[in-house]
Design an enzyme around this catalytic site. Structure first.
Site, PDB file in Angstrom:
ATOM      1  N   MET A  15       0.824  -1.207   0.000  1.00  0.00           N
ATOM      2  CA  MET A  15       0.000   0.000   0.000  1.00  0.00           C
ATOM      3  C   MET A  15       0.859   1.257   0.000  1.00  0.00           C
ATOM      4  O   MET A  15       0.625   2.189  -0.776  1.00  0.00           O
ATOM      5  CB  MET A  15      -0.931   0.003   1.213  1.00  0.00           C
ATOM      6  CG  MET A  15      -2.030  -1.038   1.168  1.00  0.00           C
ATOM      7  SD  MET A  15      -3.127  -0.863  -0.266  1.00  0.00           S
ATOM      8  CE  MET A  15      -3.889   0.721   0.082  1.00  0.00           C
ATOM      9  N   ASP A  34      10.502   3.639   5.936  1.00  0.00           N
ATOM     10  CA  ASP A  34      10.197   2.334   6.517  1.00  0.00           C
ATOM     11  C   ASP A  34      11.358   1.969   7.438  1.00  0.00           C
ATOM     12  O   ASP A  34      12.502   2.375   7.195  1.00  0.00           O
ATOM     13  CB  ASP A  34      10.036   1.277   5.417  1.00  0.00           C
ATOM     14  CG  ASP A  34       9.343   0.016   5.914  1.00  0.00           C
ATOM     15  OD1 ASP A  34       8.168  -0.190   5.555  1.00  0.00           O
ATOM     16  OD2 ASP A  34       9.970  -0.757   6.664  1.00  0.00           O
ATOM     17  N   GLU A  93      -1.584  -2.982   9.785  1.00  0.00           N
ATOM     18  CA  GLU A  93      -2.911  -2.703  10.350  1.00  0.00           C
ATOM     19  C   GLU A  93      -2.988  -3.175  11.804  1.00  0.00           C
ATOM     20  O   GLU A  93      -3.708  -4.115  12.150  1.00  0.00           O
ATOM     21  CB  GLU A  93      -3.991  -3.376   9.491  1.00  0.00           C
ATOM     22  CG  GLU A  93      -5.405  -2.893   9.763  1.00  0.00           C
ATOM     23  CD  GLU A  93      -5.689  -1.482   9.274  1.00  0.00           C
ATOM     24  OE1 GLU A  93      -6.836  -1.042   9.394  1.00  0.00           O
ATOM     25  OE2 GLU A  93      -4.769  -0.804   8.773  1.00  0.00           O
ATOM     26  N   LYS A  98       0.433   1.692  14.988  1.00  0.00           N
ATOM     27  CA  LYS A  98       0.106   2.955  14.326  1.00  0.00           C
ATOM     28  C   LYS A  98       0.166   4.118  15.320  1.00  0.00           C
ATOM     29  O   LYS A  98       0.697   5.195  15.009  1.00  0.00           O
ATOM     30  CB  LYS A  98      -1.280   2.873  13.684  1.00  0.00           C
ATOM     31  CG  LYS A  98      -1.336   2.003  12.433  1.00  0.00           C
ATOM     32  CD  LYS A  98      -2.733   2.001  11.838  1.00  0.00           C
ATOM     33  CE  LYS A  98      -2.831   1.132  10.592  1.00  0.00           C
ATOM     34  NZ  LYS A  98      -2.067   1.671   9.457  1.00  0.00           N
ATOM     35  N   SER A 120      -8.032   0.779   7.200  1.00  0.00           N
ATOM     36  CA  SER A 120      -9.327   0.401   6.636  1.00  0.00           C
ATOM     37  C   SER A 120     -10.301  -0.055   7.715  1.00  0.00           C
ATOM     38  O   SER A 120     -11.464  -0.327   7.427  1.00  0.00           O
ATOM     39  CB  SER A 120      -9.145  -0.737   5.619  1.00  0.00           C
ATOM     40  OG  SER A 120      -8.527  -1.854   6.235  1.00  0.00           O
ATOM     41  N   HIS A 141      -8.273   6.397   2.836  1.00  0.00           N
ATOM     42  CA  HIS A 141      -8.228   4.965   2.552  1.00  0.00           C
ATOM     43  C   HIS A 141      -8.098   4.738   1.050  1.00  0.00           C
ATOM     44  O   HIS A 141      -9.057   4.878   0.296  1.00  0.00           O
ATOM     45  CB  HIS A 141      -9.487   4.286   3.091  1.00  0.00           C
ATOM     46  CG  HIS A 141      -9.501   2.813   2.869  1.00  0.00           C
ATOM     47  ND1 HIS A 141     -10.649   2.090   2.669  1.00  0.00           N
ATOM     48  CD2 HIS A 141      -8.487   1.914   2.778  1.00  0.00           C
ATOM     49  CE1 HIS A 141     -10.356   0.826   2.483  1.00  0.00           C
ATOM     50  NE2 HIS A 141      -9.045   0.696   2.535  1.00  0.00           N
ATOM     51  N   ASN A 144      -6.772  -0.935  -3.154  1.00  0.00           N
ATOM     52  CA  ASN A 144      -5.658  -1.749  -3.627  1.00  0.00           C
ATOM     53  C   ASN A 144      -6.026  -2.499  -4.912  1.00  0.00           C
ATOM     54  O   ASN A 144      -7.123  -3.049  -4.992  1.00  0.00           O
ATOM     55  CB  ASN A 144      -5.288  -2.752  -2.526  1.00  0.00           C
ATOM     56  CG  ASN A 144      -3.941  -3.386  -2.725  1.00  0.00           C
ATOM     57  OD1 ASN A 144      -3.078  -2.836  -3.389  1.00  0.00           O
ATOM     58  ND2 ASN A 144      -3.766  -4.557  -2.157  1.00  0.00           N
TER      59      ASN A 144
END
Length: 225
Positions: A15, A34, A93, A98, A120, A141, A144
């Protein structure tokens, strides 16, 4: 609200790399981050291949692809976000992960920067509460695969009123126009152009089905009674 010129993306998975791809192709400078430098390297390779594939299919020019790739910088830390106007979090997720990322991110941003999450399923309001600026936090959002799906869902948290610094935000404007009218317009565009980016938001359809048309009915996205 200042113009967005540079966008940061946290998370170089499928993503995150897709978001970096479309942002760079849209003309924005991009900083992709990252904790795994190997993943960053693979993300750039994947973006380069996807851009080449788009050029082969004549969806973009070869020069556009090269220019987009040149707009993407990478880094493992948070320093690269200091001059970003918008940072999009696209990490795994997991709510606690997060929240930790967002909390660490905030001190590295300029005051005017906006923060978005690509979640999501996790509450936007709870994630916003982990930051020092919930009023500048929003959900974006992306669908994909991002470079193929021209559709982005925007979700506001309890602390954010979209269109801040403007006389009327987009949701308030939609209420003013009439949600039934907005839905009819979106359906017409979707059918006329056969383009999924005009697909009406499910929440808009739900409001209309429930008779919440905006100001004229006393309730829409906001309550006017």
């Amino acid at each position: 609200m200042a113009a967005i010129k540079k966008i940061g993306v946290i998370g170089a998975g499928r993503m995150g790399s897709g978001i970096a791809h479309v942002c760079a192709l849209g003309g924005f400078a991009v900083h992709l981050s990252d904790i795994d430098e190997t993943r960053l390297k693979h993300a750039l390779q994947s973006i380069e291949k996807d851009l080449a594939r788009q050029a082969d299919k004549v969806k973009i020019s070869e020069n556009d692809g090269k220019a987009a790739l040149a707009r993407i910088a990478t880094g493992a830390g948070l320093d690269g976000f200091k001059d970003c106007d918008l940072v999009i979090e696209a990490a795994t997720e997991d709510e606690e992960i997060k929240k930790a990322i967002l909390k660490a991110l905030c001190p590295n941003l300029k005051k005017s920067a906006l923060i978005a999450t690509n979640t999501s399923s996790i509450s936007i309001t709870r994630l916003a509460a982990a930051t020092y600026r919930p009023e500048k936090f929003v959900g974006l959002h992306f669908m994909n695969p991002v470079p193929v799906m021209a559709l982005v869902e925007m979700i506001r948290g309890a602390a954010m009123k979209l269109g801040a610094h403007h006389p009327m935000g987009p949701l308030e404007l939609a209420d003013f126009i009439g949600l039934d009218t907005c839905l009819a317009i979106m359906n017409t565009l979707r059918q006329g152009f056969d383009d999924p980016k005009y697909q009406p938001c499910p929440l808009l359809a739900e409001h209309v089905k429930a008779g919440r048309f905006g100001r004229k009915s006393g309730r829409g996205f906001y309550n006017y009674t």
